[in-house]
Scaffold this motif. Structure first.
Motif, mmCIF file in Angstrom:
data_model
loop_
_atom_site.group_PDB
_atom_site.id
_atom_site.type_symbol
_atom_site.label_atom_id
_atom_site.label_comp_id
_atom_site.label_asym_id
_atom_site.label_seq_id
_atom_site.Cartn_x
_atom_site.Cartn_y
_atom_site.Cartn_z
ATOM 1 N N PHE A 6 -41.595 43.363 -87.047
ATOM 2 C CA PHE A 6 -40.826 44.279 -86.207
ATOM 3 C C PHE A 6 -40.525 43.607 -84.869
ATOM 4 C CE2 PHE A 6 -39.747 48.177 -84.007
ATOM 5 C CZ PHE A 6 -39.213 48.968 -85.018
ATOM 6 N N PRO A 7 -39.565 42.646 -84.850
ATOM 7 C CA PRO A 7 -39.198 42.007 -83.587
ATOM 8 C C PRO A 7 -38.819 43.073 -82.556
ATOM 9 C CG PRO A 7 -38.156 40.903 -85.427
ATOM 10 C CD PRO A 7 -38.785 42.161 -85.977
ATOM 11 N N MET A 8 -39.270 42.896 -81.321
ATOM 12 C CA MET A 8 -39.167 43.966 -80.346
ATOM 13 C C MET A 8 -38.755 43.434 -78.980
ATOM 14 S SD MET A 8 -39.857 47.266 -79.914
ATOM 15 C CE MET A 8 -40.770 47.482 -81.419
ATOM 16 N N GLU A 9 -37.955 44.243 -78.282
ATOM 17 C CA GLU A 9 -37.678 44.009 -76.874
ATOM 18 C C GLU A 9 -38.210 45.219 -76.117
ATOM 19 O OE1 GLU A 9 -33.961 42.165 -75.249
ATOM 20 O OE2 GLU A 9 -33.746 44.203 -74.414
ATOM 21 N N THR A 10 -39.036 44.969 -75.113
ATOM 22 C CA THR A 10 -39.627 46.038 -74.315
ATOM 23 C C THR A 10 -39.148 45.890 -72.883
ATOM 24 O OG1 THR A 10 -41.576 46.146 -75.725
ATOM 25 C CG2 THR A 10 -41.799 47.045 -73.508
ATOM 26 N N THR A 11 -38.661 47.002 -72.323
ATOM 27 C CA THR A 11 -38.177 47.016 -70.950
ATOM 28 C C THR A 11 -38.931 48.070 -70.165
ATOM 29 O OG1 THR A 11 -35.962 46.358 -71.673
ATOM 30 C CG2 THR A 11 -36.146 47.336 -69.474
ATOM 31 N N TYR A 12 -39.467 47.674 -69.023
ATOM 32 C CA TYR A 12 -40.041 48.616 -68.063
ATOM 33 C C TYR A 12 -39.063 48.688 -66.899
ATOM 34 C CZ TYR A 12 -44.691 47.261 -70.010
ATOM 35 O OH TYR A 12 -45.775 46.968 -70.805
ATOM 36 N N THR A 13 -38.815 49.884 -66.399
ATOM 37 C CA THR A 13 -38.088 50.022 -65.141
ATOM 38 C C THR A 13 -38.904 50.907 -64.226
ATOM 39 O OG1 THR A 13 -36.749 51.896 -65.919
ATOM 40 C CG2 THR A 13 -35.798 49.701 -66.166
ATOM 41 N N TRP A 14 -38.823 50.586 -62.936
ATOM 42 C CA TRP A 14 -39.524 51.352 -61.911
ATOM 43 C C TRP A 14 -38.499 51.755 -60.867
ATOM 44 C CZ3 TRP A 14 -41.445 46.300 -63.104
ATOM 45 C CH2 TRP A 14 -42.485 46.298 -64.024
ATOM 46 N N GLU A 15 -38.368 53.061 -60.623
ATOM 47 C CA GLU A 15 -37.375 53.587 -59.691
ATOM 48 C C GLU A 15 -38.071 54.540 -58.725
ATOM 49 O OE1 GLU A 15 -33.493 56.552 -59.857
ATOM 50 O OE2 GLU A 15 -34.475 55.951 -61.708
ATOM 51 N N SER A 16 -37.878 54.324 -57.434
ATOM 52 C CA SER A 16 -38.450 55.230 -56.439
ATOM 53 C C SER A 16 -37.753 56.580 -56.505
ATOM 54 C CB SER A 16 -38.292 54.652 -55.031
ATOM 55 O OG SER A 16 -39.040 53.471 -54.906
ATOM 56 N N VAL A 17 -38.547 57.628 -56.652
ATOM 57 C CA VAL A 17 -38.018 58.992 -56.578
ATOM 58 C C VAL A 17 -37.985 59.389 -55.106
ATOM 59 C CG1 VAL A 17 -38.445 61.401 -57.221
ATOM 60 C CG2 VAL A 17 -38.888 59.575 -58.874
ATOM 61 N N ASP A 18 -39.052 59.049 -54.400
ATOM 62 C CA ASP A 18 -39.171 59.185 -52.944
ATOM 63 C C ASP A 18 -40.227 58.165 -52.523
ATOM 64 O OD1 ASP A 18 -41.727 60.385 -53.395
ATOM 65 O OD2 ASP A 18 -40.841 62.383 -53.430
ATOM 66 N N ALA A 19 -40.721 58.257 -51.320
ATOM 67 C CA ALA A 19 -41.653 57.242 -50.818
ATOM 68 C C ALA A 19 -42.985 57.212 -51.565
ATOM 69 C CB ALA A 19 -41.909 57.467 -49.330
ATOM 70 N N THR A 20 -43.343 58.309 -52.224
ATOM 71 C CA THR A 20 -44.658 58.383 -52.866
ATOM 72 C C THR A 20 -44.612 58.658 -54.364
ATOM 73 O OG1 THR A 20 -44.837 60.731 -52.323
ATOM 74 C CG2 THR A 20 -45.763 59.161 -50.721
ATOM 75 N N HIS A 21 -43.420 58.646 -54.961
ATOM 76 C CA HIS A 21 -43.294 58.919 -56.399
ATOM 77 C C HIS A 21 -42.376 57.893 -57.051
ATOM 78 C CE1 HIS A 21 -44.757 62.800 -54.996
ATOM 79 N NE2 HIS A 21 -45.188 62.986 -56.231
ATOM 80 N N THR A 22 -42.750 57.482 -58.264
ATOM 81 C CA THR A 22 -41.993 56.479 -59.013
ATOM 82 C C THR A 22 -41.697 56.991 -60.414
ATOM 83 O OG1 THR A 22 -43.137 54.719 -57.823
ATOM 84 C CG2 THR A 22 -42.067 54.111 -59.910
ATOM 85 N N ARG A 23 -40.453 56.829 -60.841
ATOM 86 C CA ARG A 23 -40.091 57.107 -62.235
ATOM 87 C C ARG A 23 -40.213 55.791 -62.994
ATOM 88 N NH1 ARG A 23 -35.842 59.477 -61.504
ATOM 89 N NH2 ARG A 23 -36.575 61.561 -62.022
ATOM 90 N N MET A 24 -41.099 55.783 -63.989
ATOM 91 C CA MET A 24 -41.234 54.605 -64.842
ATOM 92 C C MET A 24 -40.675 54.932 -66.206
ATOM 93 S SD MET A 24 -44.430 52.233 -65.938
ATOM 94 C CE MET A 24 -44.237 51.127 -67.352
ATOM 95 N N THR A 25 -39.847 54.033 -66.703
ATOM 96 C CA THR A 25 -39.350 54.168 -68.068
ATOM 97 C C THR A 25 -39.875 53.004 -68.886
ATOM 98 O OG1 THR A 25 -37.292 52.977 -67.621
ATOM 99 C CG2 THR A 25 -37.242 55.373 -67.363
ATOM 100 N N LEU A 26 -40.128 53.306 -70.138
ATOM 101 C CA LEU A 26 -40.596 52.331 -71.124
ATOM 102 C C LEU A 26 -39.623 52.426 -72.290
ATOM 103 C CD1 LEU A 26 -42.636 50.432 -72.490
ATOM 104 C CD2 LEU A 26 -44.047 52.433 -72.974
ATOM 105 N N ARG A 27 -38.923 51.338 -72.547
ATOM 106 C CA ARG A 27 -37.931 51.332 -73.621
ATOM 107 C C ARG A 27 -38.269 50.237 -74.614
ATOM 108 N NH1 ARG A 27 -31.386 51.061 -73.162
ATOM 109 N NH2 ARG A 27 -31.034 51.220 -75.391
ATOM 110 N N ASN A 28 -38.357 50.607 -75.882
ATOM 111 C CA ASN A 28 -38.574 49.646 -76.958
ATOM 112 C C ASN A 28 -37.346 49.641 -77.856
ATOM 113 O OD1 ASN A 28 -41.272 48.760 -76.434
ATOM 114 N ND2 ASN A 28 -41.970 50.764 -77.067
ATOM 115 N N ARG A 29 -36.863 48.447 -78.130
ATOM 116 C CA ARG A 29 -35.757 48.282 -79.073
ATOM 117 C C ARG A 29 -36.136 47.197 -80.048
ATOM 118 N NH1 ARG A 29 -30.421 47.190 -75.742
ATOM 119 N NH2 ARG A 29 -31.616 45.309 -75.413
#
Length: 146
Positions: free
Chosen positions: A82-105
């Motif tokens: 199962f060859p895989m590409e994994t992407t993490y993204t980190w986006e500031s929601v505000d100064a003290t909160h982060t939206r993290m996404t985990l994407r597997n393809r």
């Protein structure tokens, strides 16, 4: 497959912890151990072996880092069923909160193609647990600063 969560920590803290392969066994449900093939620190071109238990099987696979910055990391493995590409993204929601996404393809090959729907469902459950564990660790302040 995309999974995301909002973590009550600044983006730099979330990215530093989640982007550190040595921390993966602490927050990934299925990852048992990590071994560097190239010397740390993590940079584009780094290669890291992950040993995981998935669907009752022990798997070892090597990720190569394709992209790495304070807001995104992309890793890819070509070997295995199962060859895989994994992407993490980190986006500031505000100064003290982060939206993290985990994407597997990935595109399953051989027998894995037949089992792909079962594997995808299992991965979705695992990813949800992984991000919940990451959120719990970071928000509780139980991580160890290096």
């Amino acid at each position: 497959m995309l999974t995301e969560t909002v973590i009550a920590c600044p983006r730099a803290e979330v990215a530093a912890y989640a982007g550190d392969p040595d921390k993966a066994p602490e927050w990934y449900v299925n990852i048992v151990s990590v071994r560097w093939r190239t010397e740390p620190p993590l940079v584009v071109g780094s290669q890291v072996d992950f040993v995981a238990n998935f669907l009752g099987r022990a798997l070892t696979y090597t990720y190569e880092v394709l992209e790495y910055s304070s807001d995104k990391m992309v890793m890819r493995t070509a070997q295995g069923p199962f060859p895989m590409e994994t992407t993490y993204t980190w986006e500031s929601v505000d100064a003290t909160h982060t939206r993290m996404t985990l994407r597997n393809r990935g595109e399953p090959a051989g027998f894995a193609r037949v089992a792909a729907p079962v594997m995808a469902a299992a991965m979705r459950r695992a990813n949800t647990k992984d991000l919940a564990r990451l959120k719990q660790l970071l928000e509780a302040g139980r991580i160890q600063a290096d």
